[in-house]
Scaffold this active site. Structure first.
Site, PDB file in Angstrom:
ATOM      1  N   CYS A 114     -21.232  -1.651  -1.139  1.00 33.51           N
ATOM      2  CA  CYS A 114     -20.681  -1.290  -2.448  1.00 33.51           C
ATOM      3  C   CYS A 114     -21.126  -2.299  -3.498  1.00 33.51           C
ATOM      4  CB  CYS A 114     -19.156  -1.250  -2.383  1.00 33.51           C
ATOM      5  SG  CYS A 114     -18.374  -0.900  -3.977  1.00 33.51           S
ATOM      6  N   CYS A 144      11.726  -0.947  -7.153  1.00 36.52           N
ATOM      7  CA  CYS A 144      11.695  -2.366  -6.789  1.00 36.52           C
ATOM      8  C   CYS A 144      11.312  -2.571  -5.318  1.00 36.52           C
ATOM      9  CB  CYS A 144      13.050  -3.020  -7.058  1.00 36.52           C
ATOM     10  SG  CYS A 144      13.100  -4.772  -6.608  1.00 36.52           S
ATOM     11  N   ARG A 187      14.049   2.035 -14.653  1.00 39.42           N
ATOM     12  CA  ARG A 187      14.733   0.747 -14.805  1.00 39.42           C
ATOM     13  C   ARG A 187      16.201   0.890 -15.230  1.00 39.42           C
ATOM     14  NH1 ARG A 187      12.218  -4.067 -14.730  1.00 39.42           N
ATOM     15  NH2 ARG A 187       9.988  -4.052 -14.347  1.00 39.42           N
ATOM     16  N   CYS A 219     -17.782  -1.131   2.487  1.00 39.67           N
ATOM     17  CA  CYS A 219     -17.639  -2.099   1.399  1.00 39.67           C
ATOM     18  C   CYS A 219     -18.856  -3.020   1.296  1.00 39.67           C
ATOM     19  CB  CYS A 219     -16.376  -2.943   1.597  1.00 39.67           C
ATOM     20  SG  CYS A 219     -14.833  -2.030   1.357  1.00 39.67           S
ATOM     21  N   CYS A 259      -6.702 -14.385  -0.021  1.00 41.35           N
ATOM     22  CA  CYS A 259      -5.348 -14.657  -0.484  1.00 41.35           C
ATOM     23  C   CYS A 259      -5.021 -16.137  -0.258  1.00 41.35           C
ATOM     24  CB  CYS A 259      -4.348 -13.777   0.259  1.00 41.35           C
ATOM     25  SG  CYS A 259      -4.590 -12.002   0.005  1.00 41.35           S
ATOM     26  N   ASP A 262       4.698 -12.604  -2.172  1.00 47.23           N
ATOM     27  CA  ASP A 262       6.004 -11.957  -2.353  1.00 47.23           C
ATOM     28  C   ASP A 262       5.999 -10.510  -1.882  1.00 47.23           C
ATOM     29  OD1 ASP A 262       4.406 -11.328  -4.540  1.00 47.23           O
ATOM     30  OD2 ASP A 262       6.059 -11.281  -5.963  1.00 47.23           O
ATOM     31  N   GLY A 265      13.719 -10.637  -7.262  1.00 48.12           N
ATOM     32  CA  GLY A 265      15.004 -10.508  -7.912  1.00 48.12           C
ATOM     33  C   GLY A 265      14.953 -10.871  -9.403  1.00 48.12           C
TER      34      GLY A 265
END
Length: 367
Positions: free
Chosen positions: A305, A16, A127, A302, A246, A262, A59
């Site tokens: 590419c 996690c 898990r 890149c 993003c 996150d 969570g």
């Protein structure tokens, strides 16, 4: 993306990444208050997006209890406008889901993401023993109550060499909406041993594609869907690792604090708090814009590419070298190049057939 119980969880998965978020908050329990919840719902729906999506994650968000989510729906109905489309997604380990939860999720059309890493021996390894049996019971409950759900699969070192076993397990259990996420975590001593290597991820993707190709009309793999979306529409909206930048969502923690992703809930990426600053202002902040554009800072190689416009350098959190040191190139560059070279010709041919079928049936799909 909302984290109503912060990093708190009723499971203790070895891999996690969100557990470490506890370090930036006071000791647990972490629980979103009604005041924070109402503020978020009101501010978000005031922005009047054509579709407003609330993605509840952790969570483990079900730690909040069902009454919390009943209040979520009440507030959405209160602050939503006529004709405004509001969607809810819930990502869960499934350990607390019972019949009453299922009735609620079905009634209000929550889309559930259920974490299952494959057969019992693979799932339970990281898990926890016994969790697989419980989550499969939850999968059956969701089906019985007509809850729409997909499966989130974390790929670790234990997934390597088990592609066919994992994929056939999902087919045998009629789990046909799948998302595979490579686990890449860095600790004090470098890349964590449970992470999946570039070679392991490459081999998994190549075999997965061949297995999926035989049943592609009946099984959805989110990454493959995203590539078809790219071929047909020229852009990817549903899969942020393959987006050019993003910033397609904000993370709102239990206390109202906001972060760009996150994977980047950290002190240095704090954007503000909805209890002090409106969501709209936070989203327009220069801090978020700088983070969003940082994804486009790629190494010179890149630029030449042939697959740059398909992966855009992948997820920022995977930009490390094999020792776990920061890099401008994703550690999965080898994986992606091999996969694109192998799969894109067939995907492009398949996309042409899909396009022809859509035109013949007069179904609009172009923006």
């Amino acid at each position: 993306m909302l984290k109503p119980s912060g990093p708190d969880c009723n499971s203790n998965c070895t891999y996690c990444f969100y557990r470490r978020v506890s370090e930036i908050f006071p000791p647990p329990p972490h629980r979103m208050t009604r005041e924070v919840l109402e503020t978020i719902v009101r501010q978000y729906l005031q922005l009047q997006f054509p579709v407003s999506v609330f993605s509840w994650q952790g969570g483990e968000p079900t730690l909040m209890g069902l009454d919390f989510f009943r209040e979520v729906v009440r507030l959405q109905m209160r602050y939503g406008s006529n004709g405004q489309v509001v969607c809810n997604g819930l990502q869960t380990n499934g350990l607390l889901i019972e019949g009453e939860w299922c009735r609620f999720l079905s009634k209000f059309k929550f889309l559930v993401g259920l974490s299952i890493d494959g057969p019992e021996e693979i799932h339970d390894f990281y898990r926890g023993k016994g969790t697989h049996k419980r989550v499969m019971q939850t999968a059956k409950l969701l089906k019985d109550y007509g809850v729409e759900f997909n499966v989130l699969v974390v790929l670790t070192d234990k997934s390597v060499g088990k592609t066919k076993e994992i994929f056939e397990f999902f087919l045998e259990n009629d789990l046909r909406f799948l998302q595979f996420i490579p686990c890449m975590e860095v600790g004090e001593r470098g890349i964590q041993p449970f992470s999946i290597s570039p070679e392991g991820y490459r081999d998994f993707l190549l075999e997965l594609f061949d297995l999926w190709w035989k049943v592609k009309e009946k099984v959805s793999v989110r990454m493959f869907d995203a590539l078809l979306e790219k071929i047909l529409l020229g852009k990817v909206q549903s899969f942020c690792p393959f987006a050019p930048r993003c910033g397609s969502y904000l993370v709102v923690e239990h206390d109202g604090s906001c972060y760009p992703c996150d994977f980047y809930v950290r002190k240095e990426t704090y954007l503000g708090n909805v209890m002090e600053t409106h969501l709209a202002e936070i989203y327009r902040s220069s801090l978020l814009q700088r983070f969003s554009w940082k994804k486009s800072f790629l190494p010179p190689e890149c630029d030449t590419c042939p697959y740059k416009d398909y992966c855009y350098g992948g997820c920022q959190k995977d930009r490390v070298d094999r020792k776990g040191k920061p890099s401008t190139k994703t550690i999965y560059c080898l994986s992606y190049k091999s996969f694109f070279s192998y799969a894109l010709p067939r995907l492009k041919e398949y996309a042409r057939k899909v396009e022809k079928k859509l035109k013949e049936t007069s179904i609009p799909y172009l923006p």
